[in-house]
Design an enzyme around this catalytic site. Structure first.
Site, mmCIF file in Angstrom:
data_model
loop_
_atom_site.group_PDB
_atom_site.id
_atom_site.type_symbol
_atom_site.label_atom_id
_atom_site.label_comp_id
_atom_site.label_asym_id
_atom_site.label_seq_id
_atom_site.Cartn_x
_atom_site.Cartn_y
_atom_site.Cartn_z
ATOM 1 N N LYS A 94 -6.470 13.491 -20.618
ATOM 2 C CA LYS A 94 -6.928 14.192 -21.836
ATOM 3 C C LYS A 94 -5.993 15.342 -22.196
ATOM 4 O O LYS A 94 -5.877 15.721 -23.373
ATOM 5 C CB LYS A 94 -8.357 14.695 -21.661
ATOM 6 C CG LYS A 94 -9.383 13.711 -22.161
ATOM 7 C CD LYS A 94 -9.653 12.547 -21.248
ATOM 8 C CE LYS A 94 -9.210 11.208 -21.678
ATOM 9 N NZ LYS A 94 -9.573 10.120 -20.767
ATOM 10 N N CYS A 110 -10.249 11.949 -11.012
ATOM 11 C CA CYS A 110 -10.499 12.669 -12.263
ATOM 12 C C CYS A 110 -9.505 13.810 -12.475
ATOM 13 O O CYS A 110 -8.909 13.945 -13.540
ATOM 14 C CB CYS A 110 -11.930 13.198 -12.258
ATOM 15 S SG CYS A 110 -12.260 14.316 -13.599
ATOM 16 N N HIS A 119 -25.552 22.336 -41.435
ATOM 17 C CA HIS A 119 -24.884 21.824 -42.629
ATOM 18 C C HIS A 119 -23.741 22.770 -43.007
ATOM 19 O O HIS A 119 -23.944 23.979 -42.997
ATOM 20 C CB HIS A 119 -25.876 21.750 -43.790
ATOM 21 C CG HIS A 119 -25.227 21.326 -45.076
ATOM 22 N ND1 HIS A 119 -24.935 20.002 -45.348
ATOM 23 C CD2 HIS A 119 -24.787 22.048 -46.133
ATOM 24 C CE1 HIS A 119 -24.362 19.932 -46.547
ATOM 25 N NE2 HIS A 119 -24.253 21.157 -47.036
HETATM 26 C C1 LIG Z 1 -6.358 7.243 -16.535
HETATM 27 C C2 LIG Z 1 -7.826 7.487 -16.308
HETATM 28 C C3 LIG Z 1 -8.548 8.199 -17.242
HETATM 29 C C4 LIG Z 1 -9.899 8.434 -17.045
HETATM 30 N N1 LIG Z 1 -10.576 9.135 -17.994
HETATM 31 C C5 LIG Z 1 -11.889 9.372 -17.840
HETATM 32 C C6 LIG Z 1 -12.607 10.120 -18.802
HETATM 33 O O1 LIG Z 1 -12.059 10.571 -19.811
HETATM 34 N N2 LIG Z 1 -13.925 10.342 -18.590
HETATM 35 C C7 LIG Z 1 -14.570 9.842 -17.485
HETATM 36 O O2 LIG Z 1 -15.770 10.064 -17.345
HETATM 37 N N3 LIG Z 1 -13.916 9.122 -16.558
HETATM 38 C C8 LIG Z 1 -12.592 8.881 -16.697
HETATM 39 N N4 LIG Z 1 -11.919 8.180 -15.737
HETATM 40 C C9 LIG Z 1 -12.674 7.658 -14.572
HETATM 41 C C10 LIG Z 1 -12.929 8.743 -13.506
HETATM 42 O O3 LIG Z 1 -11.702 9.292 -13.105
HETATM 43 C C11 LIG Z 1 -13.652 8.133 -12.335
HETATM 44 O O4 LIG Z 1 -14.807 7.484 -12.784
HETATM 45 C C12 LIG Z 1 -14.064 9.192 -11.312
HETATM 46 O O5 LIG Z 1 -12.942 9.895 -10.858
HETATM 47 C C13 LIG Z 1 -14.788 8.533 -10.144
HETATM 48 O O6 LIG Z 1 -15.100 9.498 -9.182
HETATM 49 P P1 LIG Z 1 -15.285 9.075 -7.653
HETATM 50 O O7 LIG Z 1 -15.646 10.336 -6.933
HETATM 51 O O8 LIG Z 1 -16.136 7.905 -7.536
HETATM 52 O O9 LIG Z 1 -13.866 8.574 -7.181
HETATM 53 P P2 LIG Z 1 -12.442 9.384 -7.081
HETATM 54 O O10 LIG Z 1 -12.461 10.468 -8.048
HETATM 55 O O11 LIG Z 1 -11.439 8.331 -7.137
HETATM 56 O O12 LIG Z 1 -12.544 10.006 -5.617
HETATM 57 C C14 LIG Z 1 -12.459 9.212 -4.468
HETATM 58 C C15 LIG Z 1 -11.599 9.921 -3.442
HETATM 59 O O13 LIG Z 1 -11.673 9.214 -2.213
HETATM 60 C C16 LIG Z 1 -10.413 9.266 -1.572
HETATM 61 N N5 LIG Z 1 -10.348 8.165 -0.615
HETATM 62 C C17 LIG Z 1 -10.319 6.834 -0.885
HETATM 63 N N6 LIG Z 1 -10.344 6.128 0.272
HETATM 64 C C18 LIG Z 1 -10.369 7.029 1.278
HETATM 65 C C19 LIG Z 1 -10.406 6.925 2.689
HETATM 66 N N7 LIG Z 1 -10.441 5.738 3.315
HETATM 67 N N8 LIG Z 1 -10.405 8.060 3.419
HETATM 68 C C20 LIG Z 1 -10.380 9.280 2.803
HETATM 69 N N9 LIG Z 1 -10.361 9.439 1.479
HETATM 70 C C21 LIG Z 1 -10.368 8.323 0.716
HETATM 71 C C22 LIG Z 1 -9.424 9.161 -2.720
HETATM 72 O O14 LIG Z 1 -8.176 9.717 -2.337
HETATM 73 C C23 LIG Z 1 -10.127 9.961 -3.811
HETATM 74 O O15 LIG Z 1 -9.695 11.302 -3.835
HETATM 75 C C24 LIG Z 1 -10.555 7.944 -15.884
HETATM 76 C C25 LIG Z 1 -9.828 7.234 -14.922
HETATM 77 C C26 LIG Z 1 -8.488 7.008 -15.127
HETATM 78 C C27 LIG Z 1 -7.731 6.242 -14.079
#
Ligand SMILES: Cc1cc2nc3c(=O)[nH]c(=O)nc-3n(C[C@H](O)[C@H](O)[C@H](O)COP(=O)(O)OP(=O)(O)OC[C@H]3O[C@@H](n4cnc5c(N)ncnc54)[C@H](O)[C@@H]3O)c2cc1C
Length: 482
Positions: free
Chosen positions: A51, A42, A452
């Site tokens: 964004k 994110c 409004h």
């Molecule tokens: C271009 C783009 C635009 C987006 N825009 C929006 C938006 O406007 N609004 C919205 O709600 N969502 C948006 N998203 C989606 C949003 O970014 C994700 O849904 C959100 O970040 C998911 O959070 P998470 O914690 O599951 O995963 P992540 O944020 O991906 O966090 C997972 C973390 O785990 C780490 N990791 C992975 N494997 C390992 C490992 N084996 N050991 C240690 N660390 C590891 C990674 O490095 C990462 O930092 C967007 C995504 C993209 C790609």
């Protein structure tokens, strides 16, 4: 090898780190394992930088359409210092990630492991440091409870020749030094649509190749139709086309897009952006060493409490795959914290019925609940009302394109709401509150007083159409005038 023991271990320092903070706040010892920048996709590769770019596109669009308001304004996109914009965004988001890392490092009772975590047993991981100078310092950690929150990454589709050419994913397309003159985007989902809109608004000639007949095909048909029509004005759309092959040229790429009838068209560009979806980052976790099960696509299987197939191991966020949005991951982090730390009376389960999402194109789109197509598939009875966005006075003043569509049961229960128009991402919120915390009926919105003249009156008007006229007390501005 010595094993460091914790009350809670979180793998993935995106949304998951909130569970570690909640544990530490309650006096437990927690560890967070993160192989990249803190804050996850994110902050550095997703919502925030995309964004920040799209804000620039919106400003450009406003200037471009200034004449609609009788104002003369000119936009010189050739002089844009593109690299300075992306550098500023890069600095902003990495500062945010560094601050997040610092606050975890400074926190009492949280240990931050900067490295890649791999399971060696159900609740035991080895962490390989990302810093090459420490490569021999693999550490072993064990959690009484473990949270898998490793997120997702861009998928690479099997397109002929793709591996031989330089291509971009959303990870790198956000930070280009120069604006491409021509860009082919393969993928018509929300990331392809948002980035296509951004580059198109900043003057790149954009072609989008999408398999479905419309962009953002998972949205309600009326929404995808409007977003497709809107993007048609700034991008060349090849919907109903598959990227069949890619070839490198001296100054870029040629993408062959193939229609359903076999006809092909060659699209040349200096850059290619592949935005064909994301895959869960479970492959590096060595889940084979555990009883944690995944589905065929690699998403972690959980029950409604987000517990995996191993007791004491939970999963959240993109790796669960249900709702790939940051706000969904944050919500899931609260559910996991409640269950893993016994914060609630009994177990908390997830409820996605009122989960909203938005698409930041121009106009924006935002939705909560079911689409009409889904209701039809489920065989549910429903009523629907659709009003054009400019039904509200401010919508007319702002010359807003778009619509509000409400789907409700014959008894008035809100089943879905879909908004296309300016600020749709903010406007959907009152519907979410009604669905989640109100009575969940159309009356919640129709009978609430709206400012409004405000854009939210477009929603009021749509909900009014489905509200019981005997009960509804909402004024209709169309009758009373402005
Ligand atoms: C271009 C783009 C635009 C987006 N825009 C929006 C938006 O406007 N609004 C919205 O709600 N969502 C948006 N998203 C989606 C949003 O970014 C994700 O849904 C959100 O970040 C998911 O959070 P998470 O914690 O599951 O995963 P992540 O944020 O991906 O966090 C997972 C973390 O785990 C780490 N990791 C992975 N494997 C390992 C490992 N084996 N050991 C240690 N660390 C590891 C990674 O490095 C990462 O930092 C967007 C995504 C993209 C790609």
């Amino acid at each position: 090898m010595e094993t460091h023991e914790y009350d809670l271990v979180v793998v993935g320092g995106g949304s998951g780190s909130q569970v570690a903070t909640a544990a530490a706040d309650r006096g437990l010892e927690a560890a967070v394992v993160e192989r990249g920048p803190l804050g996850g996709a994110c902050i550095t590769r997703g919502c925030v930088p995309s964004k920040a770019l799209i804000h620039r596109a919106d400003v450009a669009e406003t200037v471009r359409h200034a004449e609609r308001a009788g104002l003369e304004a000119s936009l010189d996109l050739d002089t844009v210092a593109y690299g300075e914009i992306t550098d500023a965004i890069h600095e902003f988001v990495y500062e945010k990630a560094d601050r997040q890392a610092q606050s975890l490092e400074d926190a009492d009772r949280i240990s931050l492991y900067r490295g890649e975590g791999k399971f060696v047993d159900d609740r035991v991981l080895e962490v390989e440091p990302v810093d090459a100078t420490e490569a021999d310092r693999v550490r072993r950690i064990e959690g009484e409870r473990v949270v898998v929150a490793v997120g997702s990454r861009p998928m690479t589709p099997p397109i002929d020749g793709l591996e031989e050419v330089a291509s971009l994913t959303s990870d790198d397309a956000l930070y280009l030094d120069e604006r491409p003159d021509e860009l082919v985007v393969v993928g018509g989902g929300y990331i392809g649509a948002e980035l296509g809109y951004f580059f198109g608004a900043l003057g790149t000639e954009v072609s989008i190749v999408g398999r479905s007949d419309r962009l953002v095909p998972r949205e309600d048909d009326d929404v995808s139709e409007q977003i497709t029509a809107a993007l048609e004005s700034s991008c060349d759309l090849y919907t109903g086309h598959e990227a069949a092959g890619v070839e490198g040229t001296d100054d870029g790429v040629v993408v062959t897009a193939q229609a359903g009838d076999g006809e092909t068209v060659d699209l040349t560009a200096d850059e290619l952006l592949v935005a064909t979806g994301r895959v869960p980052s479970t492959d590096a976790l060595n889940l084979e060493a555990t009883g944690i099960e995944t589905d065929d696509a690699g998403y972690v299987e959980t029950d409604a409490t987000l517990e995996t197939t191993v007791d004491g191991v939970w999963a959240l966020g993109d790796v669960v795959g249900d709702q790939p949005y940051k706000h969904a991951a944050d919500y899931e982090a609260r559910v996991v914290a409640a269950n893993a730390l016994d914060l609630a009376d009994g177990e908390r389960t997830v409820d996605y019925e009122a989960m909203p999402h938005a698409i930041f194109t121009s106009p924006q789109a935002a939705s909560a609940g079911a689409t009409e197509g889904e209701l039809r598939e489920q065989g549910r009875s429903y009523e629907s009302a659709t009003v054009p966005f400019d039904v509200s006075p401010l919508g007319t003043i702002r010359d807003a394109d778009g619509l509000v569509k409400v789907l409700a049961s014959p008894g008035g229960e809100i089943l879905g709401c879909h908004v296309v128009g300016p600020e749709a991402s903010a406007l959907i919120q009152e519907v979410v509150v009604a669905m989640d915390r109100g009575t969940g009926t159309v009356a919640d919105v129709a009978e609430t007083v709206h400012v409004h003249p405000a854009l939210s009156e477009s929603l009021e008007a749509a909900f009014e159409e489905l509200a019981d006229p005997e009960v509804s007390t909402a004024p209709d501005w169309r009758d009373v005038g402005e």
